[in-house]
Design a protein around this motif. Structure first.
Motif, PDB file in Angstrom:
ATOM      1  N   GLU A 161       0.629  -1.285   0.167  1.00 24.17           N
ATOM      2  CA  GLU A 161       0.097  -0.036  -0.107  1.00 24.17           C
ATOM      3  C   GLU A 161       0.725   1.027  -0.127  1.00 24.17           C
ATOM      4  OE1 GLU A 161      -0.438  -2.670   1.705  1.00 24.17           O
ATOM      5  OE2 GLU A 161      -2.708  -3.157   1.633  1.00 24.17           O
ATOM      6  N   ILE A 162       2.111   1.115   0.579  1.00 24.80           N
ATOM      7  CA  ILE A 162       2.757   2.472   0.453  1.00 24.80           C
ATOM      8  C   ILE A 162       3.441   2.663  -0.564  1.00 24.80           C
ATOM      9  CG2 ILE A 162       5.056   3.205   1.585  1.00 24.80           C
ATOM     10  CD1 ILE A 162       4.469   1.849   4.211  1.00 24.80           C
ATOM     11  N   LYS A 163       4.045   1.489  -1.484  1.00 22.13           N
ATOM     12  CA  LYS A 163       4.264   1.660  -2.531  1.00 22.13           C
ATOM     13  C   LYS A 163       3.450   2.095  -3.641  1.00 22.13           C
ATOM     14  CE  LYS A 163       7.571  -2.088  -2.306  1.00 22.13           C
ATOM     15  NZ  LYS A 163       8.011  -3.475  -2.795  1.00 22.13           N
ATOM     16  N   ALA A 164       2.112   2.094  -3.485  1.00 20.92           N
ATOM     17  CA  ALA A 164       1.102   2.568  -4.359  1.00 20.92           C
ATOM     18  C   ALA A 164       0.408   3.992  -4.268  1.00 20.92           C
ATOM     19  CB  ALA A 164      -0.297   1.507  -4.138  1.00 20.92           C
ATOM     20  N   ILE A 165       1.134   4.417  -2.970  1.00 21.08           N
ATOM     21  CA  ILE A 165       0.655   6.060  -3.077  1.00 21.08           C
ATOM     22  C   ILE A 165       1.642   6.773  -3.833  1.00 21.08           C
ATOM     23  CG2 ILE A 165       0.940   7.963  -1.367  1.00 21.08           C
ATOM     24  CD1 ILE A 165       1.013   6.105   0.921  1.00 21.08           C
ATOM     25  N   SER A 166       0.630   7.603  -4.547  1.00 24.07           N
ATOM     26  CA  SER A 166       0.982   8.362  -5.781  1.00 24.07           C
ATOM     27  C   SER A 166       1.691   9.712  -5.200  1.00 24.07           C
ATOM     28  CB  SER A 166      -0.105   8.834  -6.656  1.00 24.07           C
ATOM     29  OG  SER A 166      -1.189   9.801  -5.915  1.00 24.07           O
ATOM     30  N   ARG A 167       2.331  10.174  -6.123  1.00 24.49           N
ATOM     31  CA  ARG A 167       2.964  11.770  -6.063  1.00 24.49           C
ATOM     32  C   ARG A 167       1.991  12.761  -4.985  1.00 24.49           C
ATOM     33  NH1 ARG A 167       6.932  14.582 -10.118  1.00 24.49           N
ATOM     34  NH2 ARG A 167       7.930  12.449  -9.781  1.00 24.49           N
ATOM     35  N   LYS A 168       0.664  12.954  -6.018  1.00 23.50           N
ATOM     36  CA  LYS A 168      -0.039  13.835  -5.455  1.00 23.50           C
ATOM     37  C   LYS A 168      -0.667  13.402  -4.227  1.00 23.50           C
ATOM     38  CE  LYS A 168      -4.857  15.663  -6.888  1.00 23.50           C
ATOM     39  NZ  LYS A 168      -5.920  15.395  -7.797  1.00 23.50           N
ATOM     40  N   GLU A 169      -0.831  12.091  -3.755  1.00 28.34           N
ATOM     41  CA  GLU A 169      -1.250  11.761  -2.424  1.00 28.34           C
ATOM     42  C   GLU A 169      -0.322  11.940  -1.534  1.00 28.34           C
ATOM     43  OE1 GLU A 169      -4.207   8.042  -3.899  1.00 28.34           O
ATOM     44  OE2 GLU A 169      -2.196   7.760  -3.699  1.00 28.34           O
ATOM     45  N   TRP A 170       1.020  11.822  -1.855  1.00 26.96           N
ATOM     46  CA  TRP A 170       1.863  12.130  -1.009  1.00 26.96           C
ATOM     47  C   TRP A 170       2.194  13.634  -0.545  1.00 26.96           C
ATOM     48  CZ3 TRP A 170       4.425   9.346   2.266  1.00 26.96           C
ATOM     49  CH2 TRP A 170       4.936   8.031   2.207  1.00 26.96           C
ATOM     50  N   LEU A 171       1.773  14.522  -1.659  1.00 26.62           N
ATOM     51  CA  LEU A 171       1.537  16.039  -1.291  1.00 26.62           C
ATOM     52  C   LEU A 171       0.398  16.324  -0.120  1.00 26.62           C
ATOM     53  CD1 LEU A 171       2.077  17.440  -4.889  1.00 26.62           C
ATOM     54  CD2 LEU A 171       3.821  17.810  -2.725  1.00 26.62           C
ATOM     55  N   LEU A 172      -0.874  15.758  -0.691  1.00 19.80           N
ATOM     56  CA  LEU A 172      -1.966  15.708   0.287  1.00 19.80           C
ATOM     57  C   LEU A 172      -1.602  15.343   1.453  1.00 19.80           C
ATOM     58  CD1 LEU A 172      -4.809  14.576  -1.912  1.00 19.80           C
ATOM     59  CD2 LEU A 172      -4.367  17.123  -1.250  1.00 19.80           C
ATOM     60  N   LEU A 173      -0.938  14.263   1.754  1.00 20.32           N
ATOM     61  CA  LEU A 173      -0.520  13.554   3.001  1.00 20.32           C
ATOM     62  C   LEU A 173       0.382  14.593   3.865  1.00 20.32           C
ATOM     63  CD1 LEU A 173       0.556   9.861   2.134  1.00 20.32           C
ATOM     64  CD2 LEU A 173      -1.278  10.493   3.836  1.00 20.32           C
TER      65      LEU A 173
END
Length: 315
Positions: free
Chosen positions: A60-72
């Motif tokens: 699940e960690i590997k599947a996190i997109s760049r946009k989702e990392w920005l939101l996180l």
């Protein structure tokens, strides 16, 4: 239909959670460390408690997109800002005033949900929130008569409430794709990193605190977080979200009682009146919201049944 039951009766667990989160403000008041240090170690120790369960979420960690990392990152920043402002508010105003204002979180979420997701609330529910806002105004007016510092604390609490509402609105979007445990862990770590940068830039000591302070940092992570918020999240599998939400409204009451017993804090008549309006208005809002959700669910079931009864329907 078989209903799952927890090993301990739900009312006992709800009461445990209310008492646990009510201690949060007390621990903050007991500590002489800066709010940013308290927030940093609360998040750090909570993250350490959660880390043993992290390896199972590797894919699940590997599947996190760049946009989702920005939101996180944005969610973590807003969570850190919430702790900084709310914990800071307790240096100036009473536990009762700060926690009652914090309970206005649904107001900010309602406004944010409308602006971001075009979600509308029933007029009756909005009326309940309006009553709660009047209550906050009474609390603020009561604090004006005490000290300018009390008003400063009230404003910091309002800012902290707005920040946590933004944090939750971002989370609402992310947990649709990311497991809630993983979302919470990542956000806690990122918020702790924000505090670390803030403390480093501000020249605030990371380690120069007596054992008593370290004990309070651990208590902040364990009591209101593990036995409070995490317990409430776990209880969602055994009881309704509305029941849990209504129970969380017990925090201002519990915190006010504890502040009277442990800190000797007393409230003015205006503050008591405002507190009653805040809790009553929010309780009405949650009740009307639950009724509206139930009606919507019934309508969806009715429509589904009608489709199934139509000739040629395929399941």
């Amino acid at each position: 239909m078989h209903v799952k039951k927890p090993p301990v009766p739900v009312p006992v667990l709800l009461l445990t959670g209310i008492v646990a989160i009510s201690f949060s403000a007390i621990f903050v008041k007991w500590s002489s460390a800066p709010a940013s240090v308290q927030g940093m170690y609360r998040l750090l120790f909570t993250s350490l408690l959660m880390l043993p369960f992290a390896p199972r979420y590797g894919e699940e960690i590997k599947a996190i997109s760049r946009k989702e990392w920005l939101l996180l990152g944005a969610s973590g920043f807003m969570l850190a800002l919430h702790f900084l402002l709310w914990m800071g508010s307790l240096k100036y105003t009473s536990v009762a005033s700060s926690t009652m204002i914090m309970s206005l979180e649904p107001v900010f979420i309602m406004v944010g949900s409308f602006l971001l997701y075009k979600e509308r609330s029933a007029v009756s529910a909005i009326l309940g929130l309006a009553v709660a806002i009047v209550g906050v105004c009474l609390i603020g007016w009561g604090d004006v008569g005490l000290s300018p510092d009390n008003v400063k604390g009230d404003l910091l609490s309002i800012g902290g409430t707005a920040a946590v509402a933004v944090h939750l609105l971002i989370g609402k979007k992310l947990v649709a794709r990311i497991p809630s445990y993983l979302y919470s862990l990542i956000v806690f770590i990122l918020a702790g990193a924000v505090f670390a940068v803030y403390n480093g830039v501000s020249g605030i000591s990371f380690f120069d605190y007596p054992p008593r302070e370290w004990g309070i940092f651990v208590l902040l992570a364990v009591v209101p977080t593990v036995f409070g918020h995490i317990l409430f999240n776990w209880l969602l599998q055994y009881t309704s979200a509305t029941t849990v939400s209504m129970s969380i409204l017990g925090e201002p009451v519990g915190a006010s009682i504890l502040a009277f017993m442990l800190l000797g804090e007393r409230l003015t008549g205006l503050q008591w009146s405002g507190g009653v309006l805040v809790l009553g208005g929010l309780a009405f809002y949650l009740y009307m919201g639950s009724r509206a959700a139930a009606r919507e669910q019934e309508e969806l079931i009715r429509q589904a049944n009608e489709r199934l009864q139509m000739p040629g329907s395929v399941i």
